[in-house]
Design an enzyme around this catalytic site. Structure first.
Site, PDB file in Angstrom:
ATOM      1  N   ALA A  75       0.815  -1.207   0.000  1.00  0.00           N
ATOM      2  CA  ALA A  75       0.000   0.000   0.000  1.00  0.00           C
ATOM      3  C   ALA A  75       0.858   1.270   0.000  1.00  0.00           C
ATOM      4  O   ALA A  75       2.085   1.232   0.079  1.00  0.00           O
ATOM      5  CB  ALA A  75      -0.938  -0.012   1.205  1.00  0.00           C
ATOM      6  N   HIS A  76       0.157   2.417  -0.049  1.00  0.00           N
ATOM      7  CA  HIS A  76       0.839   3.708  -0.171  1.00  0.00           C
ATOM      8  C   HIS A  76       1.706   4.023   1.033  1.00  0.00           C
ATOM      9  O   HIS A  76       1.386   3.699   2.172  1.00  0.00           O
ATOM     10  CB  HIS A  76      -0.158   4.841  -0.421  1.00  0.00           C
ATOM     11  CG  HIS A  76      -1.240   4.976   0.612  1.00  0.00           C
ATOM     12  ND1 HIS A  76      -2.286   5.841   0.466  1.00  0.00           N
ATOM     13  CD2 HIS A  76      -1.447   4.372   1.802  1.00  0.00           C
ATOM     14  CE1 HIS A  76      -3.084   5.766   1.512  1.00  0.00           C
ATOM     15  NE2 HIS A  76      -2.585   4.883   2.339  1.00  0.00           N
ATOM     16  N   ASN A  77       2.852   4.628   0.721  1.00  0.00           N
ATOM     17  CA  ASN A  77       3.818   5.114   1.718  1.00  0.00           C
ATOM     18  C   ASN A  77       4.486   4.009   2.536  1.00  0.00           C
ATOM     19  O   ASN A  77       5.141   4.293   3.545  1.00  0.00           O
ATOM     20  CB  ASN A  77       3.178   6.133   2.662  1.00  0.00           C
ATOM     21  CG  ASN A  77       2.811   7.429   1.962  1.00  0.00           C
ATOM     22  OD1 ASN A  77       1.683   7.581   1.505  1.00  0.00           O
ATOM     23  ND2 ASN A  77       3.765   8.330   1.844  1.00  0.00           N
TER      24      ASN A  77
END
Length: 342
Positions: free
Chosen positions: A242-244
């Site tokens: 997922a993001h980051n």
């Protein structure tokens, strides 16, 4: 399996092996030792496979020295210090001998502002967007999408159907297998009175050198900043990152694992299949997470985790012994209470 034709002498010369038997024997393919075929090559690197040395149909075997006896063998033996490593070296050499495609095939789109290094191959129906940069000797197979401002390093391989979205960065010597998406939007939504409102995902993905990513993976771009996959990390098929998320160096992540947003993972970790890791936690270095574990809190260096929610592996095994007997334990407690009340 691709066809090949090498003599035992030629193979031994490539891996510095010692021949026992007829060095002129020719092999035409490779088989697993358990299902050896006539005229094929295989290897034995562990004692538990030693029984196959006398039963296999393979013509030539690469065998670790410590597994051999002073006697005659049916197949030709190439004795080496470590058969597993020698076999890997041999397969890599063979792959290099197959040659590499170069050039830009008809039917692909290549933007005027895109830059390409020497010895690059771009397959038909691939789309290379504006200001993309592709390093020397990289191979991009048909039906790949390369977004705006993407940078891909040297000696990479991007398989058919992969998608690398705008401004993502891929280092040198990376492999991205078919249908993987790098840089899709992160799963970010703000609840409002009218429903969930999408939060713009303005960051990118950075994939460092020597990373391999399996097929059908999704690596989301950061909301702001970068999602990072560290140098030397190997990612299996069907994985969601997922993001980051920030993943360190030399991790291995098995199939169907999922890592939620903003989690930080250190170096040299082993993450089993179907592991789920919640967001905003930190996994240290050299952590082992057993398959199907659910990790909902941070892990210290060197821990081995199992279960859902995941706990220390040794504790889990001790507790599981009691869990298996839980029905009997409850019955015994009920019996004791009944006797007490009589």
């Amino acid at each position: 399996m691709q066809t090949m034709e090498f003599s035992a002498e030629q193979i031994a010369g490539l891996i510095n092996g010692r021949i026992i038997g007829d060095g002129k024997t020719v092999i035409t393919g490779v088989s697993p030792i358990e299902n050896g075929q006539q005229g094929h090559l295989s290897f034995v690197g562990q004692s538990r496979f030693s029984n196959h040395i006398d039963t296999t149909e393979c013509a030539v075997l690469i065998v670790s020295e410590n597994l051999l006896e002073t006697r005659d063998y049916k197949p030709v033996i190439i004795a080496v210090e470590d058969a597993y490593i020698s076999f890997q070296v041999l397969m890599n050499l063979y792959q290099e001998m197959q040659g590499r495609k170069t050039g830009i095939e008809e039917g692909s789109f290549f933007h005027d502002t895109a830059q390409v290094g020497e010895g690059v191959y771009i397959g038909a129906f691939t789309y290379v967007s504006e200001k993309a940069k592709i390093g020397d000797n990289t191979q991009i197979f048909p039906h790949v999408y390369i977004g705006k401002g993407v940078k891909i390093g040297k000696n990479c391989k991007i398989d058919s159907g992969a998608r690398i979205y705008d401004y993502c960065i891929v280092g040198d010597n990376c492999v991205i297998h078919s249908n993987t998406v790098v840089g899709g939007d992160g799963f970010g939504f703000q609840p409002t009175a009218d429903g969930f409102k999408k939060i713009p995902q303005l960051g990118n993905v950075i994939i460092e050198d020597d990373v391999e990513i399996g097929s059908n993976c999704s690596i989301d771009r950061a909301t702001i900043g970068s999602t990072i996959i560290g140098k030397g990390t190997k990612i299996d098929n069907l994985i969601q990152i997922a993001h980051n998320v920030k993943i360190g160096q030399h991790n291995v992540i098995a199939s169907q694992a999922g890592i939620a947003g903003s989690t930080i993972i250190g170096d040299w970790n082993q993450i089993g299949g179907q592991v789920g890791i919640v967001g905003h936690i930190k996994i240290g270095n050299q952590v082992k997470i057993q398959a199907q574990s659910g990790v909902n809190s941070s892990a210290k260096d060197g821990e081995t985790l199992y279960g859902s929610p995941a706990i220390n592996y040794s504790d889990y095994r001790r507790n599981y012994v009691h869990f298996r007997n839980f029905t009997d334990i409850v019955k015994r407690i009920n019996d004791l209470e009944n006797k007490k009340s009589e």
